[in-house]
Design an enzyme around this catalytic site. Structure first.
Site, short mmCIF file in Angstrom:
data_model
loop_
_atom_site.label_atom_id
_atom_site.label_comp_id
_atom_site.label_asym_id
_atom_site.label_seq_id
_atom_site.Cartn_x
_atom_site.Cartn_y
_atom_site.Cartn_z
N CYS A 2 15.56 -60.17 -40.64
CA CYS A 2 14.94 -60.62 -41.87
C CYS A 2 15.87 -59.99 -42.58
O CYS A 2 16.64 -59.00 -43.08
CB CYS A 2 13.78 -60.07 -41.60
SG CYS A 2 13.26 -60.85 -39.96
N LEU A 51 13.33 -63.72 -40.61
CA LEU A 51 13.66 -64.85 -39.64
C LEU A 51 12.90 -64.53 -38.55
O LEU A 51 13.03 -63.58 -37.41
CB LEU A 51 15.14 -64.65 -39.61
CG LEU A 51 15.85 -65.66 -38.58
CD1 LEU A 51 15.63 -66.94 -39.33
CD2 LEU A 51 17.23 -65.17 -38.43
N GLU A 80 17.09 -55.84 -34.66
CA GLU A 80 16.37 -55.61 -33.11
C GLU A 80 16.42 -54.68 -31.81
O GLU A 80 17.91 -53.92 -32.52
CB GLU A 80 17.57 -57.17 -32.37
CG GLU A 80 17.38 -58.33 -32.95
CD GLU A 80 16.07 -58.82 -33.42
OE1 GLU A 80 15.06 -58.79 -32.37
OE2 GLU A 80 16.03 -59.77 -33.60
N ASP A 103 9.28 -56.27 -31.26
CA ASP A 103 9.60 -54.76 -31.32
C ASP A 103 9.39 -54.37 -32.42
O ASP A 103 9.56 -53.14 -32.49
CB ASP A 103 11.62 -54.97 -30.92
CG ASP A 103 11.66 -55.87 -32.10
OD1 ASP A 103 11.32 -57.14 -32.86
OD2 ASP A 103 13.09 -55.47 -32.61
#
Length: 616
Positions: A2, A51, A80, A103
């Site tokens: 993102c 995203l 991530e 996450d």
């Protein structure tokens, strides 16, 4: 993956400044095309562009944890966490309840459970902000290797931050100004930790946390490379490297969207593609999809040179056939590479004219094509830095040079093209004297050397190669990671880099140089660890850099643009040029000053597009 941004102001009611936050957030739309969100409080304004990769429905941001109607913590997060499932299970066992499967929520609860020490538990690539309303405190956190970017700009009463400089530049109080040191950083082809080029702006160092409170800002390191004795024998070392790679790739295959690999046919990308293929096949979700970049007619008409003895195409195809991947070549022509729209897009993606010219444009175009079919890609980036793959690692003159190895003739030729001269060769002599690039490079080199951790027994070549490896893992790799992140996120593609897993990096960093080169070649450990999953032709292939077009029309087009620029009296870059050298570059056929010409054209585009003020 993102784009994040935000504004902390302890003297302002930020709930009245939604329009400014919206403008900052909008600059991150390329990084997050799927959704947009903001969170406003009196002294904190957080923006997010998403995203969606994991938990498509539940992972919306900014994300908060609340209790009894009170906000405990809120984050805007990019990246991530690959071990988030294990962390989630542990947190549940400690009494935490989760609303989503993301996450991002794990990061929030990890902080609530372990405080600032939670960073030591994360395995992944990430850059995020955590706002604690109870303490009126902001944490800016960046992953250990600096895979994901994060910039900040201290203000008299707080801070501005963003995934990219453009988010900060969108704030009305910030202007794009660059001083002599900033311009030297741009041209010198070094990467100084924290240095963001723009005046007043900084980059969060890899493995660091920036804490912002009402009383001021502090920086804390939570991870760094450390020296340790390596007690494993060769066979155990090879097996350990393979075990780490199996685990790393398996973790990084987790996604709720289409996934692929980048495949050049070199050792690094081939290992990742082969292991990814095995993992996906075992999970019943194969075959792995792979993509390569090539240029029209290049495989058929390839001419070997000092850098590249073989074309990529045949080796990529051999690996694809060997592992049964669903493979596609992205073939580019010179007209596409020279299209100003594409080069402008790369400049916008990077915010600075710091790139590798045509190499950046082709990478951007490759990612743009991949994004039409995949959202996540695994890359072989950073294996050369970890395992010692570059030619100059194995060149005595480069190793013994009292500077960064990539600034020696061998290194410069690898990026500028043999005989192409230096990147700054078309700049004005007076400007170069003011910038003092030799002095600037030397100062940055001394700073880096002063950080190197040694073992008590490090002497001679072993000591020097520890230094060389450290320079690459903390300086050079940042150039390439930033390039890959910006050109991929410009089209909304998440690129993962398994070779940057900190466990692998730390282990191999302490492996003796003789063991890293035990078979007399580059990347001996990696080749041995993955030989069983590679065809012999790929396993034996000599290192070849990222491909570059050999079409002479590309260099001719560059000279034509430089000629037009010299004729434009209003070109903002003209005062920075050595007009005599530039005219000679226009008149000289062949490769000539190709790299230097790309630098000049990028500088001009940057000065025009960003309205930069040079305060030299």
């Amino acid at each position: 993956m993102c784009g994040i941004t935000g504004w902390i102001s302890y003297d302002t009611d930020l709930t009245q400044h939604r329009a400014t936050l919206d403008a900052m957030t909008q600059t991150m739309a390329c990084r997050g095309p799927d959704a947009s969100g903001v969170w406003l409080d009196t002294h904190a304004a957080l923006g997010h562009r998403r995203l969606a990769v994991i938990d498509i429905e539940g992972g919306k941001q900014p994300m908060a944890v609340e209790h009894d109607g009170r906000t405990l913590l809120v984050t805007t997060y990019s990246g991530e966490i690959y071990n988030y499932r294990e962390l989630r299970d542990e947190l549940i066992s400690r009494g935490h309840a989760f609303r989503t499967s993301s996450d991002t929520e794990v990061a929030l609860h990890a902080y609530l459970e372990w405080g600032e020490d939670f960073t030591e538990r994360l395995n992944g690539m990430y850059a995020f902000a955590l706002w604690d309303p109870r303490e009126e405190q902001l944490l800016l956190v960046r992953d250990r290797m600096g895979i994901k970017p994060l910039f900040y700009h201290p203000t008299p009463d707080g801070v501005l931050f963003g995934s990219e400089p453009k988010a900060i530049l969108a704030h009305p109080s910030v202007r794009p100004a660059v001083d002599a040191e900033g311009l030297a950083e741009l041209v010198a082809f070094v990467k100084t930790p924290e240095h963001a080029v723009y005046r007043g702006m900084k980059e969060v160092r890899p493995g660091h946390v920036v804490r912002v409170r009402r009383e001021g800002l502090t920086v804390r390191r939570y991870w760094a490379l450390e020296a340790a004795d390596h007690t494993d024998d060769l066979d155990t070392t090879i097996a350990t490297v393979r075990g780490l790679l199996d685990d790393i790739v398996a973790r990084q295959l987790i996604a709720d969207v289409p996934l692929c690999t980048l495949l050049s046919g070199g050792l690094d990308s081939s290992v990742i593609t082969a292991l990814a293929g095995r993992g996906l096949d075992a999970a019943g979700t194969g075959p792995v999809r792979s993509f390569s970049v090539d240029f029209v007619g290049q495989t058929e008409n390839f001419k070997a040179d000092a850098l590249r003895s073989t074309p990529d195409g045949p080796y990529a195809h051999a690996l694809a056939e060997h592992v049964g991947s669903d493979h596609r070549d992205i073939v580019l022509d010179t007209a596409t590479l020279m299209d100003r729209r594409h080069r402008d897009a790369v400049l916008t993606a990077r915010d600075l004219p710091v790139g590798l010219g045509e190499g950046d444009t082709s990478l951007y175009l490759l990612f743009k094509e991949i994004r039409a079919q995949s959202t996540v890609a695994l890359s072989g980036e950073s294996a050369d830095e970890v395992f010692g793959g570059y030619r100059w690692f194995h060149d005595r003159e480069a190793v013994e040079a009292d500077t960064f190895p990539w600034l020696t003739s061998m290194g410069i030729d690898s990026f500028a093209g043999t005989g192409a001269g230096t990147r700054e060769s078309l700049l004005d002599a007076g400007l170069l004297a003011k910038l003092d690039l030799p002095g600037y490079r030397d100062a940055r080199y001394r700073e880096a050397l002063a950080e190197v951790p040694y073992r008590d027994g490090d002497t001679g070549l072993e000591r020097r190669m520890r230094e060389i490896c450290y320079l690459h893992l903390t300086r050079f790799v940042q150039v390439l990671l930033d390039r890959k992140d910006r050109t991929s996120m410009a089209v909304g593609l998440e690129v993962r880099v398994p070779f940057c897993d900190h466990r692998l990096v730390q282990y191999v960093f302490n492996t003796p140089w003789a063991m890293k080169t035990f078979d007399g070649r580059e990347k001996s450990l990696l080749r041995a660890a993955a030989r069983d999953v590679l065809p012999e032709s790929v396993a034996q292939r000599v290192k070849s850099p990222y491909p570059s077009t050999q079409d002479p029309r590309y260099t001719e087009a560059l000279r034509g643009e430089l000629d037009g620029l010299l004729a434009d009296r209003d070109a903002p870059v003209r005062p920075l040029l050595n007009a005599t050298a530039a005219r000679a570059a226009v008149a000289t056929e062949g490769e000539g000053a190709r790299s230097a010409t790309e630098v000049v054209l990028a500088l001009d585009g940057w000065l025009r597009q960003y309205g930069v003020t040079l305060e030299l």
